[in-house]
Enzyme design. Structure first.
Site, mmCIF file in Angstrom:
data_model
loop_
_atom_site.group_PDB
_atom_site.id
_atom_site.type_symbol
_atom_site.label_atom_id
_atom_site.label_comp_id
_atom_site.label_asym_id
_atom_site.label_seq_id
_atom_site.Cartn_x
_atom_site.Cartn_y
_atom_site.Cartn_z
ATOM 1 N N LYS A 10 -14.215 6.677 4.559
ATOM 2 C CA LYS A 10 -12.876 7.147 4.936
ATOM 3 C C LYS A 10 -12.197 6.076 5.776
ATOM 4 O O LYS A 10 -12.848 5.293 6.467
ATOM 5 C CB LYS A 10 -12.915 8.469 5.715
ATOM 6 C CG LYS A 10 -13.563 8.430 7.114
ATOM 7 C CD LYS A 10 -12.611 8.046 8.240
ATOM 8 C CE LYS A 10 -13.354 7.913 9.570
ATOM 9 N NZ LYS A 10 -12.820 6.915 10.491
ATOM 10 N N ASP A 139 -16.293 13.870 11.399
ATOM 11 C CA ASP A 139 -15.758 13.328 10.137
ATOM 12 C C ASP A 139 -16.467 13.898 8.907
ATOM 13 O O ASP A 139 -16.066 13.611 7.781
ATOM 14 C CB ASP A 139 -15.956 11.803 10.076
ATOM 15 C CG ASP A 139 -15.136 11.066 11.101
ATOM 16 O OD1 ASP A 139 -14.105 11.597 11.551
ATOM 17 O OD2 ASP A 139 -15.534 9.936 11.442
HETATM 18 O O1 C5P Z 1 -18.447 13.891 15.920
HETATM 19 P P1 C5P Z 1 -19.174 12.587 15.955
HETATM 20 O O2 C5P Z 1 -20.671 12.772 16.051
HETATM 21 O O3 C5P Z 1 -18.787 11.641 14.874
HETATM 22 O O4 C5P Z 1 -18.727 11.916 17.308
HETATM 23 C C1 C5P Z 1 -19.433 10.840 17.878
HETATM 24 C C2 C5P Z 1 -18.960 10.650 19.302
HETATM 25 O O5 C5P Z 1 -17.605 10.176 19.313
HETATM 26 C C3 C5P Z 1 -18.921 11.908 20.156
HETATM 27 O O6 C5P Z 1 -20.148 12.150 20.772
HETATM 28 C C4 C5P Z 1 -17.844 11.567 21.184
HETATM 29 O O7 C5P Z 1 -18.362 10.712 22.180
HETATM 30 C C5 C5P Z 1 -16.870 10.739 20.370
HETATM 31 N N1 C5P Z 1 -15.780 11.582 19.818
HETATM 32 C C6 C5P Z 1 -14.806 12.061 20.658
HETATM 33 N N2 C5P Z 1 -13.810 12.851 20.155
HETATM 34 C C7 C5P Z 1 -13.760 13.132 18.841
HETATM 35 C C8 C5P Z 1 -14.737 12.648 17.955
HETATM 36 C C9 C5P Z 1 -15.737 11.854 18.477
HETATM 37 O O8 C5P Z 1 -14.811 11.804 21.857
HETATM 38 N N3 C5P Z 1 -12.775 13.893 18.385
#
Ligand code: C5P
Length: 300
Positions: A10, A139
């Site tokens: 993406k 994502d």
């Molecule tokens: O959701 P995902 O595991 O991809 O997110 C990885 C990290 O990115 C989260 O632990 C957080 O620190 C950060 N993040 C965030 N806000 C989001 C998505 C991700 O702060 N909306």
């Protein structure tokens, strides 16, 4: 029997970041597009309780092979939800950069959900899979959905976008990865206390409805770009090379450090790719078109 899913990268055409929420995530308003770079996730039956992953291809050496691997977590989650007692051996063949801002790990989780659903015959519906995907990462739902979509919440709530056109992209990989949490942490440092609730940019939605790449290129925006550049300053040189080639838009993808460039047509994409590849400012250049569909089963 084995089951194989093909699952896309993406990019974010817009990524607007809002305040830090009590759960540690930031509220987002983003416009995702799935592009034609794919990882393949193959699921083989394994003995009870055995969950393994082997990785080949782009960045294989740095992908975790334990529960840090989101595809393993996806398989375990599906097994738990449906009381599946068998295990699975996953094999991931990567084309998508690791830690590149292209949802490489998230899309492998989406692929694992689709492949294991088929392998175990548990019959999870699309809605069920979207719910599990949201538990795995922000994502992951979009990687199932594909196409063009708005992401809200922490990115996991997707809704389709009315859009026309197919877009020619050039992607420039950096010689390093960036950790998403550290890019968000840098965003916190740079933005201070007051951050507004994010909104999807209206001009981008209008541009996507028109299908005009010139308009879309003007509207690309990423609130994490400054933070990614702070952590990886060479991004600036990469962006400059693409801009000098007349890219219709040039921006950091997601939390970076991959940079994406929108070309007017095929010949223009070749020009941009050649200039980037010979510039010495990036490790590898790839071309992709978007939008494409989300994670799907393939035969073979
Ligand atoms: O959701 P995902 O595991 O991809 O997110 C990885 C990290 O990115 C989260 O632990 C957080 O620190 C950060 N993040 C965030 N806000 C989001 C998505 C991700 O702060 N909306």
């Amino acid at each position: 029997m084995t089951a194989t899913a093909r699952t896309p990268a993406k990019i974010n055409l817009a990524l607007k970041v809002g305040p830090l929420r009590p759960d540690g995530f930031h509220s987002l308003a983003t416009v995702y597009q799935a592009v034609s770079l794919y990882d393949e996730v193959r699921a083989h039956p394994a003995a009870r309780g055995q969950f393994t992953v082997a990785v080949t291809g782009e960045g294989a050496g740095v992908v975790p092979l334990d529960d840090g691997n989101l595809a393993i977590r996806a398989a375990k989650l599906l097994a738990k939800k449906y009381g599946v007692t068998e295990g699975v051996d996953l094999h991931i063949n990567k084309t998508i950069a690791v830690a590149g801002g292209l949802a490489g790990g998230s899309t492998d989780a989406a692929g694992a959900l689709v492949a294991c659903n088929e392998l175990w015959g548990v019959g999870a519906s699309r809605e069920d899979l979207l719910g599990f995907a949201a538990l795995l990462g922000s994502d992951v739902p979009f990687c199932l959905v594909g196409g063009n979509a708005i992401g809200t919440g922490r990115g996991e709530i997707t809704s389709p976008v009315l859009a026309r056109g197919s877009y020619e992209w050039v992607l420039a990989y950096s010689d390093r990865g960036l950790s998403t949490p550290s890019v968000f942490a840098t965003f916190e440092e740079l933005s201070g206390d007051v951050v507004d609730e994010p909104e999807v940019p209206a001009d981008l939605m209008t541009a996507l409805r028109s299908g005009d790449p010139y308009q879309v290129g003007q509207c690309l925006t990423n609130d994490l770009a400054e933070s990614a550049i702070r952590l990886c300053p060479s991004i600036n040189q990469t962006l400059e090379v693409g801009e000098e080639c007349g890219a219709l838009g040039a921006i950091v993808s997601g939390s970076g450090p991959t940079c994406i460039f929108l070309a007017g047509d095929d010949a223009h994409a070749i020009d941009i790719a050649v200039a980037l590849a010979s510039s010495g400012t990036c490790r590898t250049v790839q071309r992709a078109t978007g939008p494409v569909g989300g994670a799907r089963l393939i035969t073979g």
